[in-house]
Every structure is written in C-alpha cells, then in structure tokens.
Design a protein around this motif. Sequence first.
Motif, short mmCIF file in Angstrom:
data_model
loop_
_atom_site.label_atom_id
_atom_site.label_comp_id
_atom_site.label_asym_id
_atom_site.label_seq_id
_atom_site.Cartn_x
_atom_site.Cartn_y
_atom_site.Cartn_z
N GLU A 274 0.83 -1.21 0.00
CA GLU A 274 0.00 0.00 0.00
C GLU A 274 0.86 1.26 0.00
O GLU A 274 0.58 2.23 -0.72
N ILE A 275 1.93 1.26 0.80
CA ILE A 275 2.83 2.41 0.85
C ILE A 275 3.49 2.63 -0.50
O ILE A 275 3.59 3.77 -0.99
N ARG A 276 3.93 1.55 -1.13
CA ARG A 276 4.55 1.67 -2.45
C ARG A 276 3.58 2.27 -3.46
O ARG A 276 3.94 3.11 -4.27
N SER A 277 2.33 1.83 -3.38
CA SER A 277 1.31 2.33 -4.31
C SER A 277 1.05 3.81 -4.08
O SER A 277 0.99 4.60 -5.04
N TYR B 154 5.81 4.31 -6.08
CA TYR B 154 7.13 3.69 -5.97
C TYR B 154 7.66 3.24 -7.31
O TYR B 154 6.99 2.58 -8.10
N ASN B 155 8.92 3.58 -7.53
CA ASN B 155 9.64 3.17 -8.73
C ASN B 155 10.71 2.18 -8.29
O ASN B 155 11.55 2.48 -7.44
N ALA B 156 10.67 0.98 -8.86
CA ALA B 156 11.58 -0.09 -8.42
C ALA B 156 13.05 0.28 -8.58
O ALA B 156 13.92 -0.34 -7.97
#
Length: 259
Positions: free
Chosen positions: A74-77, A81-83
Amino acid sequence: EAGLQKVVDFQDLAYGAEYLTRLEEVFSRDQKSAYPDSNFVLTVTAAKYIANAMAYDDIIRVADIKTRKSRFEEIRSQAGYNASKALLITEYFHPGATEFCSMLPVGLGRFIENRPGLFKKLDWLVNRGRRVRTDTVFWFTLLYMVSGLKKYRRKLLRHSVEHKHVNLLINTALSNVENNYPLAIEVFKCQRLIKGYSGTHQRGLSKFDRVFAGIELLEYRKDGADWAQRLRDASLQDVDGKKLDDVIKTLKSQIDASV
C-alpha cells in the motif's frame, strides 16, 4: 461476519468463538425484549462495537500491521514507488511506562504500576519519541518479534484491562434493555470513545468512565438515549473535556429540578 473476521485476524479462532458467544447473549436478550419494532438494532450495533472493543489497539497489533506485506504494498502504491529507487520508511513510536507495563504479565505489570517511584523511573527510561526505520533489517525484525507476542496476549495486563472493559460495556447495555432499549443501543456506541494506545488510550478511558457515570443516571428517563448521545458527542468533540463537563452539569441540574 465483519466483526468475526476482525477479531479472528486480531487474535485467533478461539477469540472469534468468544466474540460470537458474547453476541449470542445480546441477541438472546434482544429477542426477549418488549421494545416494539426493534428490528434487532441492538444486536446489529453490538456486533460492530463488541468487535471493536475486542480488537483493541496495542503495541502488538501496531507491530503486526506495520510488518505486513499488504501494508508495504500500500505504501509503495501511495508513494508512486519506482523499483529503480530506494524506498525509505520511518515510523514514529512514543510508548510510555503505562504502555510498557501493559505488555507485561498481569501480576508484574500491576506490581510496577502500584509503585509510583518504580513506575516514574521506568517512564523516564522509556517515555521518549522514537523514529523507527522499518525498511531496515534490524527494526523490521524487532517489530516482527513484537508482533509474535500475539500468542501470549491473553496473559498480558492490557488484555486484562480490555476484557473487563468489554464486559462492562455489554453488562451496562443489557441492564437497560428492558427499561430503555434506545439507551442500551447508545451504550454500545460509547465504545467509540476508546481508541489508540498509550496517552490516547488513557484519555479515552477517562472520558469513557465519565460518560458511563452520567449514563447511570439515565436508565428510567425517556430522553435517556438523547442524553447519552449528547454526553458521547461532547466527549468526542473536546480534548480537554470542558464540553463534557458542561453537559454533565446540565444533566444533573435537570435531574435535581425534576426531583
């Protein structure tokens, strides 16, 4: 179903069975009530607020939520977030001596709380804000280990406190079913006053106790449910409790005038 899912996720299947047993008691009293056209509103309300009371916020639950895979996703979304870039996550914790004691076995926790000098020294030691990097192996592992205390939760001081609280909530509501069905519903809604942990939890408990002291005066009043709602709303709207004091003062003056 939602309440059952919540309490099982919080603890285990046995805890879910305990939730259903409590709800069955409310349903049984609801069936026998003489209140016209109740439509089992009491049971529906109880299903929500008993679940919330049983799935209380403690350090163990906070640690569990903060180390779940779904939360990191959820935080990445939300962060877009870019890998190809590093994602740094900092959590803020501020536990005091009260919260520390709540994670101890009942006897040991009470032992410390009942000794002001020892409690004060412990508070000096632990009561400071901490910024925790959960993207690091050390802090993630530490929080994951804290979440593992879940299997011992029933033996800890905080659970003992919350167990008594939920029983008080149910018993107070059920004691009003026959004489004042709408008031019994409002009693369950007072669970909204208790939330969070540490200082937030302590303030909520204080307000809860004061609201319940007012509710004890309302059992045979036709407007009891309205007054209970006013007490609860005043408590939720006011941090320092001034509005709640004013409502309690007005309630007592009306009761004195009617006598």
